[in-house]
Write an enzyme that holds these catalytic residues in place. Sequence first.
Site, PDB file in Angstrom:
ATOM      1  N   HIS A 162       0.942  -1.325   0.122  1.00 44.00           N
ATOM      2  CA  HIS A 162      -0.090   0.265  -0.004  1.00 44.00           C
ATOM      3  C   HIS A 162       0.955   1.282  -0.190  1.00 44.00           C
ATOM      4  O   HIS A 162       0.305   2.201  -0.141  1.00 44.00           O
ATOM      5  CB  HIS A 162      -0.790  -0.182   1.130  1.00 44.00           C
ATOM      6  CG  HIS A 162      -1.985  -1.125   0.929  1.00 44.00           C
ATOM      7  ND1 HIS A 162      -3.472  -0.684   0.889  1.00 44.00           N
ATOM      8  CD2 HIS A 162      -1.918  -2.270   1.229  1.00 44.00           C
ATOM      9  CE1 HIS A 162      -4.071  -1.737   0.609  1.00 44.00           C
ATOM     10  NE2 HIS A 162      -3.099  -2.811   0.823  1.00 44.00           N
ATOM     11  N   ASP A 192       3.630   9.744  -0.880  1.00 40.56           N
ATOM     12  CA  ASP A 192       2.176   8.946  -0.306  1.00 40.56           C
ATOM     13  C   ASP A 192       2.254   7.751  -1.210  1.00 40.56           C
ATOM     14  O   ASP A 192       2.172   7.981  -2.489  1.00 40.56           O
ATOM     15  CB  ASP A 192       1.367   9.750  -0.376  1.00 40.56           C
ATOM     16  CG  ASP A 192       0.138   9.379   0.842  1.00 40.56           C
ATOM     17  OD1 ASP A 192       0.109   8.428   1.192  1.00 40.56           O
ATOM     18  OD2 ASP A 192      -0.696  10.449   1.205  1.00 40.56           O
TER      19      ASP A 192
HETATM   20  P1  ADQ Z   1      -3.029   6.161   4.846  1.00 43.41           P
HETATM   21  O1  ADQ Z   1      -1.337   6.887   5.148  1.00 43.41           O
HETATM   22  O2  ADQ Z   1      -3.676   6.301   6.310  1.00 43.41           O
HETATM   23  O3  ADQ Z   1      -2.933   4.915   4.220  1.00 43.41           O
HETATM   24  P2  ADQ Z   1      -4.707   7.792   3.095  1.00 43.41           P
HETATM   25  O4  ADQ Z   1      -4.796   7.076   1.822  1.00 43.41           O
HETATM   26  O5  ADQ Z   1      -4.778   9.013   3.038  1.00 43.41           O
HETATM   27  O6  ADQ Z   1      -3.647   7.346   4.048  1.00 43.41           O
HETATM   28  O7  ADQ Z   1      -6.044   7.160   3.903  1.00 43.41           O
HETATM   29  C1  ADQ Z   1      -6.393   7.684   4.942  1.00 43.41           C
HETATM   30  C2  ADQ Z   1      -8.023   7.342   5.451  1.00 43.41           C
HETATM   31  O8  ADQ Z   1      -8.104   7.644   6.777  1.00 43.41           O
HETATM   32  C3  ADQ Z   1      -8.941   7.964   4.393  1.00 43.41           C
HETATM   33  O9  ADQ Z   1      -9.974   6.907   4.078  1.00 43.41           O
HETATM   34  C4  ADQ Z   1      -9.576   8.990   5.171  1.00 43.41           C
HETATM   35  O10 ADQ Z   1     -10.719   9.325   4.848  1.00 43.41           O
HETATM   36  C5  ADQ Z   1      -9.548   8.308   6.700  1.00 43.41           C
HETATM   37  N1  ADQ Z   1      -9.310   9.536   7.695  1.00 43.41           N
HETATM   38  C6  ADQ Z   1      -8.223  10.341   7.808  1.00 43.41           C
HETATM   39  N2  ADQ Z   1      -8.530  11.393   8.770  1.00 43.41           N
HETATM   40  C7  ADQ Z   1      -9.456  11.014   9.434  1.00 43.41           C
HETATM   41  C8  ADQ Z   1     -10.372  11.154  10.532  1.00 43.41           C
HETATM   42  N3  ADQ Z   1     -10.088  12.427  11.255  1.00 43.41           N
HETATM   43  N4  ADQ Z   1     -11.470  10.698  10.792  1.00 43.41           N
HETATM   44  C9  ADQ Z   1     -12.060   9.830   9.903  1.00 43.41           C
HETATM   45  N5  ADQ Z   1     -11.296   9.405   9.126  1.00 43.41           N
HETATM   46  C10 ADQ Z   1     -10.061   9.761   8.651  1.00 43.41           C
HETATM   47  C11 ADQ Z   1      -2.098   3.990   3.415  1.00 43.41           C
HETATM   48  C12 ADQ Z   1      -1.037   4.718   2.502  1.00 43.41           C
HETATM   49  C13 ADQ Z   1      -1.837   5.571   1.388  1.00 43.41           C
HETATM   50  C14 ADQ Z   1      -2.747   4.626   0.760  1.00 43.41           C
HETATM   51  C15 ADQ Z   1      -3.566   3.798   1.672  1.00 43.41           C
HETATM   52  C16 ADQ Z   1      -4.451   2.833   0.836  1.00 43.41           C
HETATM   53  O11 ADQ Z   1       0.010   5.568   3.225  1.00 43.41           O
HETATM   54  O12 ADQ Z   1      -1.056   6.003   0.362  1.00 43.41           O
HETATM   55  O13 ADQ Z   1      -3.425   5.402  -0.224  1.00 43.41           O
HETATM   56  O14 ADQ Z   1      -2.934   3.179   2.719  1.00 43.41           O
HETATM   57  O15 ADQ Z   1      -3.656   1.994   0.036  1.00 43.41           O
END
Ligand code: ADQ
Length: 478
Positions: A161, A370
């Site tokens: 991921h 990312d």
């Molecule tokens: P993350 O580094 O966690 O994921 P991201 O892809 O942005 O980053 O996903 C975060 C998730 O958490 C999103 O669905 C977002 O809506 C949710 N979220 C964030 N803050 C929140 C809050 N305060 N309350 C509720 N929900 C919240 C890792 C990798 C990424 C990759 C994903 C999936 O680092 O690059 O996109 O896995 O493969």
Amino acid sequence: MTYDLVVVANRLPVDRVVDEDGAVSWRRSPGGLVTAIEPIMQEYDGAWVGWDGGPDGPDEPLDQNGMLLVPVPLSAAEIEEFYEGFSNGTLWPLYHDVVAKPSFHREWWDAYVTVNRRFAERAAALAAENALVWVHDYQLQLVPAMLREARPDLRIGFFLHIPFPPTELFVQLPWRRQILEGLLGADLVGFQRPGGAQNFVRLVRQRVGHKTHRDLVYLADGRTVEADAFPISIDFAGLAEMAQTDAVVARAREIREQLGNPRHLLLGVDRLDYTKGIYTRLRAFGELLADGRVDLEDAVFLQVATPSRERVDEYRRLRDEIDMLVGRINGDYGRLGHPAISYLHNSFPREEMAAMFRAADIMVVTPLRDGMNLVAKEYVACRVDNDGALVLSEFAGAADELKQAFLINPYDINGMKTALLEAMDGQPRDRSRRMRAMRKTVKEHDVAAWAAEFMGRLREVRPDHHKRLREVPTDDNQ
Ligand code: ADQ
């Protein structure tokens, strides 16, 4: 009882919750991976192997919505060494461009091997003859080879991921060869971006000495391993539907009112992580206020940053640094009852997230590195009105698909300031053209398509696939 599909991920799709009386219950965790994989789990007869998130958890499987959930217990010491240590103190920074300095400790590595073996043993015991096993992410890179050894009949897929680093950075890892060999236990190794697959193939050629041709690796035993990009996505239809409800629309209006109805509402939503570029983004906004190019009537910034991995030093330091920066900017430019930056640590329900996305004129996503960044895609899905602008780092995987965003280099603060101003000053027609195009892209490639593509390719793997070796007479080892 054995299963035709086994998913192996660091975390289970549920969290174990212990209330004040000591009663234990399970709460579905809101992660996107569950949404993606649940339909496939039901289609096949699926089991999910993962950690419950706490120390010394239970060892008995539980049934949930037609999935068998199989917990892998970790001791407090293993959480420290395997999870906080090797996974998040070594691999996470190393794989994200060494944005923070990775720590290399031999005890952490030992714990990584022990815990990976435990996951592999669970999966081996659960998988039916010729079953499909889908292993996820950087915490479990040794599982494919361990599983292959115990169960050569299985078709094994691995998906990373997070980014897979350039070879020059990867080779810092004292255990680089073991990790590559661990991954080579899989038949199919998936990455977010084509560059990740290329880095991996180059490394196995240069460092492990295998023959390769394009995205295929030929092993000495005649097996082939395929590496490719499978960019992850989101539940577009589900989010778009939620974003249209009266409740979400009303809540979006309320959020804007509470923030003083600014002309432009800028929004950031991230896990509080040093890879996300929160500091530089807020600094750019602070400088726009300092330069007088933006004033409080023009724009306010809502930054949501959910604390994570708080026991890792680097994360505690980051939290303090951002607290100080927000305090300084608000102290210098805010007014009574009207801060320039509203900064929240809460974790919100999906509806509230959708309302924030609909309320925001400009979504600011500026990671230094990312894998994908789902927030950028979620914002786009929620803009059912085809309005709103996305400022997006070119170092997020999402930039490959969301080409109509205002793309920025997060290390270039002046460039970021210019992009923010452009996004604020944009014409409605241009905004709408960009948003329509991005919505079309995400709609056509949603999370169901992502999972179906990966599973489809994994299903095509044949036990006799070594025949392909003879079909390719030359290699590109030079
Ligand atoms: P993350 O580094 O966690 O994921 P991201 O892809 O942005 O980053 O996903 C975060 C998730 O958490 C999103 O669905 C977002 O809506 C949710 N979220 C964030 N803050 C929140 C809050 N305060 N309350 C509720 N929900 C919240 C890792 C990798 C990424 C990759 C994903 C999936 O680092 O690059 O996109 O896995 O493969």
